[in-house]
Scaffold this active site. Sequence first.
Site, short mmCIF file in Angstrom:
data_model
loop_
_atom_site.label_atom_id
_atom_site.label_comp_id
_atom_site.label_asym_id
_atom_site.label_seq_id
_atom_site.Cartn_x
_atom_site.Cartn_y
_atom_site.Cartn_z
N ASN A 12 0.81 -1.22 0.00
CA ASN A 12 0.00 0.00 0.00
C ASN A 12 0.85 1.28 0.00
O ASN A 12 0.64 2.16 -0.82
CB ASN A 12 -0.93 0.00 1.21
CG ASN A 12 -2.11 -0.93 1.01
OD1 ASN A 12 -2.49 -1.23 -0.12
ND2 ASN A 12 -2.68 -1.39 2.11
N VAL A 118 10.86 3.59 5.88
CA VAL A 118 9.44 3.79 6.22
C VAL A 118 8.93 2.64 7.10
O VAL A 118 8.05 2.80 7.93
CB VAL A 118 8.57 3.90 4.93
CG1 VAL A 118 7.11 4.13 5.28
CG2 VAL A 118 9.07 5.02 4.02
N ARG A 151 -0.80 15.07 10.09
CA ARG A 151 -2.05 14.74 10.79
C ARG A 151 -2.42 15.90 11.73
O ARG A 151 -3.56 16.36 11.75
CB ARG A 151 -1.86 13.44 11.59
CG ARG A 151 -1.84 12.23 10.68
CD ARG A 151 -1.63 10.94 11.44
NE ARG A 151 -1.85 9.81 10.52
CZ ARG A 151 -1.20 8.66 10.57
NH1 ARG A 151 -0.27 8.46 11.50
NH2 ARG A 151 -1.47 7.70 9.72
N HIS A 175 8.63 7.41 16.55
CA HIS A 175 7.36 7.22 15.84
C HIS A 175 6.52 6.21 16.62
O HIS A 175 6.48 5.04 16.30
CB HIS A 175 7.64 6.72 14.43
CG HIS A 175 6.42 6.60 13.60
ND1 HIS A 175 5.51 7.62 13.47
CD2 HIS A 175 5.93 5.59 12.84
CE1 HIS A 175 4.53 7.23 12.66
NE2 HIS A 175 4.77 6.00 12.28
P1 NAD Z 1 1.95 -3.79 2.86
O1 NAD Z 1 1.80 -5.09 3.57
O2 NAD Z 1 0.83 -3.29 2.01
O3 NAD Z 1 3.27 -3.83 1.94
C1 NAD Z 1 4.48 -4.38 2.37
C2 NAD Z 1 5.13 -5.03 1.17
O4 NAD Z 1 6.44 -5.46 1.53
C3 NAD Z 1 4.38 -6.28 0.65
O5 NAD Z 1 4.01 -6.10 -0.70
C4 NAD Z 1 5.39 -7.40 0.83
O6 NAD Z 1 5.32 -8.40 -0.16
C5 NAD Z 1 6.71 -6.63 0.77
N1 NAD Z 1 7.84 -7.36 1.32
C6 NAD Z 1 7.90 -8.17 2.41
N2 NAD Z 1 9.13 -8.68 2.54
C7 NAD Z 1 9.89 -8.19 1.53
C8 NAD Z 1 11.24 -8.36 1.14
N3 NAD Z 1 12.07 -9.13 1.84
N4 NAD Z 1 11.66 -7.70 0.05
C9 NAD Z 1 10.84 -6.90 -0.67
N5 NAD Z 1 9.55 -6.72 -0.35
C10 NAD Z 1 9.07 -7.35 0.75
O7 NAD Z 1 2.29 -2.72 4.00
P2 NAD Z 1 2.20 -1.13 3.88
O8 NAD Z 1 0.88 -0.65 4.37
O9 NAD Z 1 2.67 -0.72 2.53
O10 NAD Z 1 3.26 -0.70 4.99
C11 NAD Z 1 4.64 -0.95 4.76
C12 NAD Z 1 5.46 -0.66 6.01
O11 NAD Z 1 5.43 0.74 6.26
C13 NAD Z 1 4.95 -1.32 7.30
O12 NAD Z 1 6.05 -1.70 8.09
C14 NAD Z 1 4.19 -0.20 7.98
O13 NAD Z 1 4.09 -0.38 9.37
C15 NAD Z 1 5.08 0.97 7.63
N6 NAD Z 1 4.47 2.29 7.72
C16 NAD Z 1 5.23 3.26 8.29
C17 NAD Z 1 4.76 4.55 8.37
C18 NAD Z 1 5.63 5.63 8.97
O14 NAD Z 1 5.14 6.69 9.32
N7 NAD Z 1 6.92 5.41 9.06
C19 NAD Z 1 3.47 4.86 7.89
C20 NAD Z 1 2.73 3.84 7.31
C21 NAD Z 1 3.24 2.55 7.22
#
Ligand code: NAD
Length: 309
Positions: A12, A118, A151, A175
């Site tokens: 996402n 991220v 936010r 965070h």
């Molecule tokens: P998501 O599950 O939609 O996407 C994660 C993707 O990572 C998946 O498509 C998965 O197949 C891929 N993945 C897993 N292992 C992998 C690897 N070894 N190599 C390459 N790709 C791999 O999750 P999301 O909603 O996109 O969120 C992603 C991350 O960002 C999460 O850890 C979430 O907590 C974090 N996040 C952080 C913030 C922030 O403010 N820092 C905000 C939102 C989300």
Amino acid sequence: MDYKVTVVGAGNVGATTAQRIAEAELADVVMVDVLADLATGKALDMMEAAPVLGFNARISGGGDYAPTAGSDVCVVTSGLARKPGMSRDDLLNKNTEIIREVTSQLVKYSPDTIIIMVTNPLDAMCEVARRVSGFPRQRIFGMAGVLDAARMRWFIADALNVSVEDVDAFVLGGHGDTMVPLPRYATVNGIPLPQLLAADTIEAINTRTRNGGIEIVNYYKQGSAYYAPSAAVFDMVAAILHDKKKILPCAVYLQGEYGLHDLFVGVPAVLGRKGMEKVVELDLSAEEKAALQKSAEAVHELVHALPSF
Ligand code: NAD
């Protein structure tokens, strides 16, 4: 395009970030995911939107890192979300493993790149990438503060019924729920927030900001926020590639600033073509300092819990 940005993780946050960057013609984008077909398919889907929207950036996707070679910026969003029954330590171990592998691949193909982390737990994953990459802090930092501040800015604009464009705010710290919103440094077209809103309304905004992530999770049921997080990443990438020298709150490896050492903590920083070019030190009240210290301790605990490698 003049620039190349790699986005690891075509989920996402990753895919929406890729879309925002390409549609703005900021850079060509390479998406990499362990689910190679997912990355390939999303890239193709986005390219098929290009003739309609009229953008000329190229987006490609797959499971291979070779096409990422020579990236100007790499955004890391790959990771697992915490599943029912999974402890915090399990998640920490799994995502540490993923970030280790991803970082070593990125560095192999783009030794001079700038990495924006991220993946959560954010501050700890920044530390994993720092150790693996050996990059100076100018070239490895995390996205959290821009999102948390966005936010807060929205909640202020909504409460006052004014344009979001007029609202500025800062959020410091890790965070997580110990983050430190700074209403004293929030302004509406230059007017300090405490002159515009009652103290209890400001406190309610602070609390809602701290719980901003979970508020969205509670609505989505599955998955977490990605529209605002991808916008926040976009802002950081644009500041870097266009050498804007924009002051944005980022998770930075502190080396004495704010009295903190060798720890990633969210602070205002100048972003430009060299990456994180300068930490901006704000004058904090005793109460704000104590809250930042508490937040840093929470980050320290998390880093301490990292598996050794
Ligand atoms: P998501 O599950 O939609 O996407 C994660 C993707 O990572 C998946 O498509 C998965 O197949 C891929 N993945 C897993 N292992 C992998 C690897 N070894 N190599 C390459 N790709 C791999 O999750 P999301 O909603 O996109 O969120 C992603 C991350 O960002 C999460 O850890 C979430 O907590 C974090 N996040 C952080 C913030 C922030 O403010 N820092 C905000 C939102 C989300």
